[in-house]
Motif scaffolding. Sequence first.
Motif, PDB file in Angstrom:
ATOM      1  N   PRO A   1      10.151  10.745 -20.903  1.00 35.17           N
ATOM      2  CA  PRO A   1       9.786  10.380 -22.273  1.00 35.17           C
ATOM      3  C   PRO A   1       9.116   9.020 -22.384  1.00 35.17           C
ATOM      4  O   PRO A   1       8.316   8.789 -23.297  1.00 35.17           O
ATOM      5  N   ALA A   2       9.406   8.113 -21.450  1.00 31.32           N
ATOM      6  CA  ALA A   2       8.808   6.779 -21.512  1.00 31.32           C
ATOM      7  C   ALA A   2       7.311   6.813 -21.232  1.00 31.32           C
ATOM      8  O   ALA A   2       6.572   5.952 -21.709  1.00 31.32           O
ATOM      9  N   ARG A   3       6.860   7.791 -20.447  1.00 29.22           N
ATOM     10  CA  ARG A   3       5.435   7.933 -20.167  1.00 29.22           C
ATOM     11  C   ARG A   3       5.184   9.393 -19.836  1.00 29.22           C
ATOM     12  O   ARG A   3       5.229   9.805 -18.674  1.00 29.22           O
ATOM     13  N   PRO A   4       4.899  10.226 -20.826  1.00 29.79           N
ATOM     14  CA  PRO A   4       4.811  11.672 -20.608  1.00 29.79           C
ATOM     15  C   PRO A   4       3.660  12.116 -19.717  1.00 29.79           C
ATOM     16  O   PRO A   4       3.777  13.129 -19.032  1.00 29.79           O
ATOM     17  N   GLU A   5       2.538  11.358 -19.722  1.00 27.32           N
ATOM     18  CA  GLU A   5       1.371  11.797 -18.961  1.00 27.32           C
ATOM     19  C   GLU A   5       0.713  10.631 -18.250  1.00 27.32           C
ATOM     20  O   GLU A   5       0.875   9.475 -18.631  1.00 27.32           O
ATOM     21  N   ALA A   6      -0.027  10.953 -17.182  1.00 25.80           N
ATOM     22  CA  ALA A   6      -0.780   9.954 -16.424  1.00 25.80           C
ATOM     23  C   ALA A   6      -1.857  10.694 -15.647  1.00 25.80           C
ATOM     24  O   ALA A   6      -1.965  11.927 -15.709  1.00 25.80           O
ATOM     25  N   THR A   7      -2.684   9.922 -14.905  1.00 22.10           N
ATOM     26  CA  THR A   7      -3.746  10.559 -14.111  1.00 22.10           C
ATOM     27  C   THR A   7      -3.618  10.279 -12.624  1.00 22.10           C
ATOM     28  O   THR A   7      -4.386  10.804 -11.825  1.00 22.10           O
ATOM     29  N   ALA A   8      -2.644   9.433 -12.223  1.00 24.22           N
ATOM     30  CA  ALA A   8      -2.485   9.120 -10.801  1.00 24.22           C
ATOM     31  C   ALA A   8      -1.062   8.653 -10.541  1.00 24.22           C
ATOM     32  O   ALA A   8      -0.367   8.171 -11.442  1.00 24.22           O
ATOM     33  N   LEU A   9      -0.646   8.789  -9.295  1.00 22.92           N
ATOM     34  CA  LEU A   9       0.650   8.258  -8.884  1.00 22.92           C
ATOM     35  C   LEU A   9       0.586   7.835  -7.427  1.00 22.92           C
ATOM     36  O   LEU A   9      -0.247   8.322  -6.651  1.00 22.92           O
TER      37      LEU A   9
ATOM     38  N   PRO B   1       0.825  -1.211   0.000  1.00 22.35           N
ATOM     39  CA  PRO B   1       0.000   0.000   0.000  1.00 22.35           C
ATOM     40  C   PRO B   1       0.859   1.260   0.000  1.00 22.35           C
ATOM     41  O   PRO B   1       1.958   1.295   0.557  1.00 22.35           O
ATOM     42  N   ALA B   2       0.336   2.298  -0.632  1.00 22.13           N
ATOM     43  CA  ALA B   2       1.043   3.571  -0.725  1.00 22.13           C
ATOM     44  C   ALA B   2       0.826   4.394   0.540  1.00 22.13           C
ATOM     45  O   ALA B   2      -0.185   4.248   1.234  1.00 22.13           O
ATOM     46  N   ASP B   3       1.788   5.250   0.832  1.00 21.28           N
ATOM     47  CA  ASP B   3       1.585   6.256   1.873  1.00 21.28           C
ATOM     48  C   ASP B   3       0.698   7.375   1.360  1.00 21.28           C
ATOM     49  O   ASP B   3      -0.082   7.961   2.109  1.00 21.28           O
ATOM     50  N   LEU B   4       0.848   7.673   0.053  1.00 19.71           N
ATOM     51  CA  LEU B   4       0.124   8.790  -0.560  1.00 19.71           C
ATOM     52  C   LEU B   4      -0.299   8.407  -1.960  1.00 19.71           C
ATOM     53  O   LEU B   4       0.485   7.844  -2.728  1.00 19.71           O
ATOM     54  N   LEU B   5      -1.546   8.707  -2.301  1.00 25.20           N
ATOM     55  CA  LEU B   5      -2.058   8.552  -3.658  1.00 25.20           C
ATOM     56  C   LEU B   5      -2.562   9.900  -4.145  1.00 25.20           C
ATOM     57  O   LEU B   5      -3.376  10.545  -3.464  1.00 25.20           O
ATOM     58  N   LEU B   6      -2.078  10.361  -5.298  1.00 25.69           N
ATOM     59  CA  LEU B   6      -2.629  11.530  -5.973  1.00 25.69           C
ATOM     60  C   LEU B   6      -3.449  11.022  -7.145  1.00 25.69           C
ATOM     61  O   LEU B   6      -2.927  10.292  -7.998  1.00 25.69           O
ATOM     62  N   THR B   7      -4.723  11.384  -7.189  1.00 23.59           N
ATOM     63  CA  THR B   7      -5.639  10.779  -8.156  1.00 23.59           C
ATOM     64  C   THR B   7      -6.415  11.827  -8.945  1.00 23.59           C
ATOM     65  O   THR B   7      -6.472  12.999  -8.574  1.00 23.59           O
ATOM     66  N   HIS B   8      -7.024  11.348 -10.040  1.00 20.24           N
ATOM     67  CA  HIS B   8      -7.884  12.154 -10.905  1.00 20.24           C
ATOM     68  C   HIS B   8      -7.216  13.466 -11.299  1.00 20.24           C
ATOM     69  O   HIS B   8      -7.828  14.541 -11.249  1.00 20.24           O
TER      70      HIS B   8
ATOM     71  N   ALA C   1       4.425   3.993  -8.199  1.00 17.68           N
ATOM     72  CA  ALA C   1       3.586   3.610  -9.341  1.00 17.68           C
ATOM     73  C   ALA C   1       3.051   4.863 -10.010  1.00 17.68           C
ATOM     74  O   ALA C   1       2.814   5.879  -9.361  1.00 17.68           O
ATOM     75  N   ILE C   2       2.849   4.761 -11.330  1.00 19.32           N
ATOM     76  CA  ILE C   2       2.259   5.832 -12.124  1.00 19.32           C
ATOM     77  C   ILE C   2       1.285   5.176 -13.086  1.00 19.32           C
ATOM     78  O   ILE C   2       1.585   4.129 -13.671  1.00 19.32           O
ATOM     79  N   GLY C   3       0.125   5.783 -13.258  1.00 18.27           N
ATOM     80  CA  GLY C   3      -0.823   5.186 -14.181  1.00 18.27           C
ATOM     81  C   GLY C   3      -2.172   5.863 -14.132  1.00 18.27           C
ATOM     82  O   GLY C   3      -2.264   7.084 -13.926  1.00 18.27           O
ATOM     83  N   ASP C   4      -3.231   5.069 -14.277  1.00 17.54           N
ATOM     84  CA  ASP C   4      -4.579   5.633 -14.236  1.00 17.54           C
ATOM     85  C   ASP C   4      -5.150   5.495 -12.830  1.00 17.54           C
ATOM     86  O   ASP C   4      -4.735   4.628 -12.040  1.00 17.54           O
ATOM     87  N   THR C   5      -6.088   6.337 -12.511  1.00 25.07           N
ATOM     88  CA  THR C   5      -6.619   6.428 -11.154  1.00 25.07           C
ATOM     89  C   THR C   5      -7.222   5.115 -10.680  1.00 25.07           C
ATOM     90  O   THR C   5      -6.919   4.643  -9.576  1.00 25.07           O
ATOM     91  N   ASP C   6      -8.079   4.506 -11.478  1.00 27.66           N
ATOM     92  CA  ASP C   6      -8.782   3.306 -11.025  1.00 27.66           C
ATOM     93  C   ASP C   6      -7.797   2.192 -10.668  1.00 27.66           C
ATOM     94  O   ASP C   6      -7.943   1.518  -9.633  1.00 27.66           O
ATOM     95  N   THR C   7      -6.790   2.006 -11.503  1.00 29.05           N
ATOM     96  CA  THR C   7      -5.832   0.934 -11.251  1.00 29.05           C
ATOM     97  C   THR C   7      -5.019   1.191  -9.995  1.00 29.05           C
ATOM     98  O   THR C   7      -4.823   0.291  -9.161  1.00 29.05           O
ATOM     99  N   LEU C   8      -4.561   2.399  -9.812  1.00 29.50           N
ATOM    100  CA  LEU C   8      -3.718   2.686  -8.654  1.00 29.50           C
ATOM    101  C   LEU C   8      -4.514   2.651  -7.362  1.00 29.50           C
ATOM    102  O   LEU C   8      -4.023   2.182  -6.330  1.00 29.50           O
TER     103      LEU C   8
END
Length: 525
Positions: free
Chosen positions: A19-27, A4-11, A36-43
Motif C-alpha cells: 500500500p505504501a507504493r502500489p506501482e513502480a517501473t523498476a526494482l 550495485p545490484a545483482d539483478l535489475l528489472l527495468t522498464h 530498491a523500487i522506483g523508476d527505471t532511470d533512477t535505479l
Amino acid sequence: MAPPADLLLTHTHIRTLDPARPEATALAVADGRITAIGDTDTLVRDHSGPRTERIDLRGATVTPGLVDAHSHPVWGLEMATGADLSGVRDLDGLRAALRAAPRTDGWVVAWGLDHNAFGGRPVHRDLVEDVLDGAPAFLRLYDGHSALASGAALDAAKITGPRSFDQRSEIVCDAEGRPTGHLIEHAAMDLVYAVVPTPAYAERRTGLVELLTAMAATGLTGAHVMDGSGLDLLEAVEQDTDLPLRLTVAPWCMPGVDAAGLDELVALQRTRGRDWRVGGVKFFMDGTVEGGTAWLEHADCHGQGTDAFWPDPAAYSAAVRHLHAAGVRTATHAIGDAAVRHALDTIEGLGASGRGAHRIEHIESVPDDTLPRFAALGVTASMQPPHTAYTKDDHSDEWSKRLGDERANRAWRTRDLRDAGATLALGSDWPIAPYDARRVLAMARVPAGAAGPAQGLTGLEALEGVTSHAAVAAGESAEAGRIAVGMRADLTAFGLDPVAAPADELAEAPVLLTTVGGRTTHRSQ
C-alpha cells in the motif's frame, strides 16, 4: 551511491501489493532481497555495477512471486504414478483405459479417476476385473482419499474382510463381508499401497526437480506442502542443486498420537534446508464428500458423513492446544460443515494467542454463521478453486448429489469469505488438481460447477490469494507476499497484467520470468 545490484528489472509494470507504493517501473535485487523500487532511470543510475544483470521487461507485469498455498509435490510423485485417468468420463472410458494401461511389474497402477466416471454406481472391482486379465490393480481416485483395488491386489495385501483403524478409514465390504475393492481413507489404502510397485529413489529424485521446474514455468516461486513426505529427498536434491521453488512443509498429525509424538512434531519444526523448511503441522478433521467421509452436521444422501476423521474430536483439539503452546502453526483439512465448525471452535478456545497462527483447508460447504468467524478469530481460509471443476452447476455430479441442493448451493464460498473479511489463501492441491498457477488465478475469478460465478473474486483478490494472503497463511508476511525494500526477491513476471486481463487470457498467459531469492528459476525464450 547505493551498492550495485545483482539483478535489475527495468522498464516494466510492477504491482507491488504494498500500500505504501502500489506501482513502480523498476526494482533492484542484491543478496536475495529487494534493495530498491522506483523508476527505471533512477535505479539504473544508482544501482548498476559491472556484475549487475539487467533484464528489460518492457510490456510485462511483475508481481510478488506466486505461491501455491496447498500442494503435495513430493507425496504427489507417488500418488501420480502410472496411468493418468483424469480424462476418463464414464465406465466405458475407464475400462478402455485399463485395458490399454501399461503393466509395472505385472501391476496396473493408475491415478486421477473421477468418482463421476462410475455414473452413480458403487465403486466396485467387479466393474473392471474382466479387462485386467487377472492383473493386480491399484487405482487412486482423484480426491486422494480413496482407491479401487482389484481382487488380485487385495490378495497380494492379504485383505479378506473388514478391519478396524485408529482413524476414520474403511475397507468397504459387501453384505457377505467380502471386500469390494473400494478403499476409503489413508489407513485402508496404505494396506494395498505397501505391496504396489513404486518408483525407484533415483527416479523420484529426478522427477521432483522436473516437477518443480515445470511449476516454476507457470509462475510459481513457492508452495505450502501439506504433508511431510520426503524430507530426505529434499535434502538429497539440495546437495546437488537448488530447488526451483521455496517450500514450506507441514507434516501430518494423525489420530492416536501421544504426547511424545506431538513433541517429535515440535522438534521437527527446526528442520530446514536452503529453500525449504518445516513450518507447521497438518491435521485431518474429515475426508471427502464423494467418499462419504466429509464430517457433516446432517448426514449426506447415503446416510453417511456424521463421523469425524478423529474418532474422538476432543483429542484433535487437545493436540492442537499442545502444538499451539509450543508455538507451532497448524493447518486442518476440513471439508464438511461440522469439521469446519469444530476446527473454528478449537481455535477459538486458544484465546487471543491463537489469532493469525492457524488455518483451515478446503472449506467446501459451510453455512452463513461460520463465515464471519474466520476474520474474527484470525483463521486463514485456504481454498482450491480448481476443485470446482469436479462439480456441475446443475448439481448432477457426485459431490452435489451427496450433499443435496441446500449444501451444494453454498459451495466454495470464496467471494463470501472475502466479503466477510477473511484472509483467503489459494492453491491447487496438486495432484488432486492441476498445479498451473495461472489456472488457479483464472478459476478463482470464474469458478466452475456448483460454486458458480457468484463466488468469483476480482483480479486483485485472486492475485492476493497466491501472494500476500498466502504469506499471511505461512506466517511470512514480514518478508514475503509484497514487493518492498527488504523483502525476499521472489518474483513473477507475466506477459500481461494478471489483475486487468480477462480470466480466460490469464489462464494461458506467458510467464516471462520467475525468481526465488533473486535466482532465476524460469525464463521464457
